[in-house]
Design a protein around this motif. Structure first.
Motif, PDB file in Angstrom:
ATOM      1  N   ALA A   4      41.491 178.106 -70.367  1.00  0.00           N
ATOM      2  CA  ALA A   4      40.495 178.491 -71.008  1.00  0.00           C
ATOM      3  C   ALA A   4      39.183 178.877 -70.727  1.00  0.00           C
ATOM      4  N   LEU A   5      39.114 178.400 -69.225  1.00  0.00           N
ATOM      5  CA  LEU A   5      38.234 179.359 -68.156  1.00  0.00           C
ATOM      6  C   LEU A   5      38.838 180.125 -67.671  1.00  0.00           C
ATOM      7  N   LEU A   6      39.740 180.393 -67.689  1.00  0.00           N
ATOM      8  CA  LEU A   6      40.223 182.177 -67.061  1.00  0.00           C
ATOM      9  C   LEU A   6      41.085 182.975 -67.905  1.00  0.00           C
ATOM     10  N   LEU A   7      41.419 183.080 -69.091  1.00  0.00           N
ATOM     11  CA  LEU A   7      40.994 183.704 -70.291  1.00  0.00           C
ATOM     12  C   LEU A   7      39.566 183.905 -71.022  1.00  0.00           C
ATOM     13  N   ALA A   8      39.010 182.961 -70.829  1.00  0.00           N
ATOM     14  CA  ALA A   8      37.270 183.642 -71.173  1.00  0.00           C
ATOM     15  C   ALA A   8      37.345 184.582 -69.947  1.00  0.00           C
ATOM     16  N   PHE A   9      37.339 184.461 -69.228  1.00  0.00           N
ATOM     17  CA  PHE A   9      36.395 185.807 -67.722  1.00  0.00           C
ATOM     18  C   PHE A   9      36.976 186.624 -67.779  1.00  0.00           C
ATOM     19  N   LEU A  10      38.538 186.227 -68.204  1.00  0.00           N
ATOM     20  CA  LEU A  10      39.571 187.471 -67.958  1.00  0.00           C
ATOM     21  C   LEU A  10      39.216 188.509 -69.975  1.00  0.00           C
ATOM     22  N   SER A  11      38.989 187.936 -70.225  1.00  0.00           N
ATOM     23  CA  SER A  11      38.955 188.771 -72.010  1.00  0.00           C
ATOM     24  C   SER A  11      37.240 189.074 -71.646  1.00  0.00           C
ATOM     25  N   ALA A  12      36.495 189.101 -70.827  1.00  0.00           N
ATOM     26  CA  ALA A  12      34.947 189.290 -71.188  1.00  0.00           C
ATOM     27  C   ALA A  12      35.355 190.378 -69.502  1.00  0.00           C
ATOM     28  N   ARG A  13      35.734 190.742 -69.124  1.00  0.00           N
ATOM     29  CA  ARG A  13      36.301 192.057 -67.764  1.00  0.00           C
ATOM     30  C   ARG A  13      37.681 192.171 -67.582  1.00  0.00           C
ATOM     31  N   PRO A  14      37.734 193.724 -68.157  1.00  0.00           N
ATOM     32  CA  PRO A  14      38.613 193.769 -68.912  1.00  0.00           C
ATOM     33  C   PRO A  14      39.780 194.857 -67.875  1.00  0.00           C
ATOM     34  N   VAL A  15      39.021 194.582 -66.677  1.00  0.00           N
ATOM     35  CA  VAL A  15      40.649 195.099 -65.000  1.00  0.00           C
ATOM     36  C   VAL A  15      40.191 194.068 -64.518  1.00  0.00           C
ATOM     37  N   ALA A  16      39.689 192.604 -64.414  1.00  0.00           N
ATOM     38  CA  ALA A  16      39.809 191.572 -63.640  1.00  0.00           C
ATOM     39  C   ALA A  16      41.690 191.407 -63.750  1.00  0.00           C
ATOM     40  N   THR A  17      41.848 189.778 -62.679  1.00  0.00           N
ATOM     41  CA  THR A  17      43.247 189.471 -62.475  1.00  0.00           C
ATOM     42  C   THR A  17      43.285 188.452 -62.822  1.00  0.00           C
ATOM     43  N   GLY A  18      44.219 187.170 -63.190  1.00  0.00           N
ATOM     44  CA  GLY A  18      43.737 186.198 -62.673  1.00  0.00           C
ATOM     45  C   GLY A  18      45.275 185.534 -62.485  1.00  0.00           C
ATOM     46  N   ILE A  19      45.344 184.573 -61.475  1.00  0.00           N
ATOM     47  CA  ILE A  19      46.379 183.156 -61.329  1.00  0.00           C
ATOM     48  C   ILE A  19      45.508 181.576 -62.114  1.00  0.00           C
ATOM     49  N   GLY A  20      46.011 180.912 -62.814  1.00  0.00           N
ATOM     50  CA  GLY A  20      46.044 179.824 -62.917  1.00  0.00           C
ATOM     51  C   GLY A  20      46.875 178.857 -62.514  1.00  0.00           C
ATOM     52  N   ILE A  21      46.707 177.503 -61.864  1.00  0.00           N
ATOM     53  CA  ILE A  21      47.601 177.170 -61.345  1.00  0.00           C
ATOM     54  C   ILE A  21      47.354 174.983 -62.189  1.00  0.00           C
ATOM     55  N   ASP A  22      48.210 174.911 -62.541  1.00  0.00           N
ATOM     56  CA  ASP A  22      48.199 173.099 -62.441  1.00  0.00           C
ATOM     57  C   ASP A  22      49.651 172.503 -62.144  1.00  0.00           C
ATOM     58  N   ILE A  23      48.987 170.937 -62.178  1.00  0.00           N
ATOM     59  CA  ILE A  23      50.344 170.288 -61.730  1.00  0.00           C
ATOM     60  C   ILE A  23      51.505 170.156 -63.012  1.00  0.00           C
ATOM     61  N   SER A  24      50.592 170.401 -64.177  1.00  0.00           N
ATOM     62  CA  SER A  24      51.545 169.738 -65.319  1.00  0.00           C
ATOM     63  C   SER A  24      52.157 171.554 -65.911  1.00  0.00           C
ATOM     64  N   SER A  25      53.540 171.267 -66.275  1.00  0.00           N
ATOM     65  CA  SER A  25      54.285 172.423 -67.119  1.00  0.00           C
ATOM     66  C   SER A  25      53.903 172.405 -68.825  1.00  0.00           C
ATOM     67  N   ALA A  26      53.452 170.959 -68.473  1.00  0.00           N
ATOM     68  CA  ALA A  26      53.738 171.470 -70.427  1.00  0.00           C
ATOM     69  C   ALA A  26      52.210 172.043 -70.470  1.00  0.00           C
ATOM     70  N   ALA A  27      50.865 171.321 -70.080  1.00  0.00           N
ATOM     71  CA  ALA A  27      50.026 172.762 -69.503  1.00  0.00           C
ATOM     72  C   ALA A  27      49.998 174.026 -69.689  1.00  0.00           C
ATOM     73  N   LEU A  28      50.538 174.100 -68.685  1.00  0.00           N
ATOM     74  CA  LEU A  28      50.689 175.624 -68.360  1.00  0.00           C
ATOM     75  C   LEU A  28      51.713 175.978 -69.409  1.00  0.00           C
ATOM     76  N   ALA A  29      51.998 175.722 -69.846  1.00  0.00           N
ATOM     77  CA  ALA A  29      52.766 176.413 -71.551  1.00  0.00           C
ATOM     78  C   ALA A  29      52.152 176.712 -72.146  1.00  0.00           C
ATOM     79  N   VAL A  30      50.925 176.391 -72.424  1.00  0.00           N
ATOM     80  CA  VAL A  30      50.468 176.143 -73.316  1.00  0.00           C
ATOM     81  C   VAL A  30      48.866 177.296 -72.865  1.00  0.00           C
TER      82      VAL A  30
END
Length: 273
Positions: free
Chosen positions: A119-145
């Protein structure tokens, strides 16, 4: 029984377990009828109630979060899929996104630590059309979401998700440096009294952080400096009583801090420079 009658009965029943009983009932009914809440209230209240509504109310009366029942949650004007493997994005956390938008460069490279649903990363990217990002998490199930949310929002080309723990040695060696770091870490005290819909349904690994709720801040803060580019910032979500303690932890790692409050006026975000 009409939709309106069923909503009223459901709201009365849910009032024993929810502070937002009427809203819950309306959202569940909108889901059961396949429409939006506003359309439900304007056009469908006199129609026959769908048979599947009762089962949804039963789940909510057992404290299951509405977002889990619906499988989605609105955040920063966007629709996010959520599951039992992710924290439910909350309006308070929009403070973190807004702080990032206020300070980060337009083409920022961002890191979201503990991304969950993304949510945090994608909300930021949605408002910044040329920004990029990486999201990390310990949970592979969460990352699939999170990956699914990035695809639904059309952001998959600018968002990358990786299974990573900031407690592991060398976890950031291949990530590079960032203009912006976002983080909503676990910050709940181990013995905190939480509502049943949180304690029983949301992932404990994303909630609890030691006896003071500060363990993850102590692990994260010393590592931020080597991840930030010159002029970069980190924005951390905090519990409403933690501003002083987390600011002190950040200062020990060489950061200046700026506090942001949420819409309820409570301390919610720390900007680190």
């Amino acid at each position: 029984m009409t939709v309106g009658d069923a909503v009223r009965e459901a709201a009365q029943r849910l009032s024993a377990t929810s502070d937002t009983a009427r809203l819950d009932a309306e959202l569940l009914m909108a889901h059961a009828t396949g429409t939006t809440r506003s359309d439900l209230l304007m056009r469908h209240m006199r129609e026959p109630a769908p048979t599947g509504f009762a089962a949804l109310v039963e789940r909510r009366s057992a404290n299951e979060p509405v977002a889990h029942i619906l499988g989605r949650q609105e955040f920063f004007g966007l629709d996010f899929a959520v599951t039992k493997d992710t924290l439910i994005p909350r309006g308070d956390s929009e403070t973190i996104v807004q702080a990032a938008l206020d300070h980060a460069r337009l083409d920022a490279r961002a890191l979201d630590m503990g991304t969950g649903s993304g949510a945090l990363l994608l909300a930021f990217l949605s408002a910044r059309p040329v920004a990029t990002g990486i999201g990390i998490d310990i949970s592979s199930a969460a990352l699939a979401v999170a990956q699914g949310n990035s695809e639904t929002l059309g952001l998959q080309d600018r968002a990358d998700f990786r299974v990573t723990s900031w407690l592991d040695d060398g976890w950031a060696d291949d990530l590079g440096k960032f203009d912006l770091i976002l983080c909503n870490p676990p910050y709940v005290e181990d013995d905190a009294k939480l509502d049943p819909d949180v304690r029983n349904f949301e992932p404990a690994s994303a909630l609890f952080a030691g006896p003071e709720g500060l363990d993850d801040y102590r692990a994260i803060a010393p590592q931020l400096g080597k991840l930030l580019l010159p002029g970069g910032i980190a924005v951390l979500e905090i519990g409403w009583k933690q501003a002083g303690a987390v600011s002190a932890i950040a200062r020990e790692s060489g950061f200046e801090t700026e506090l942001r409050h949420d819409l309820a006026g409570r301390p919610r975000a720390l900007i680190l420079r």
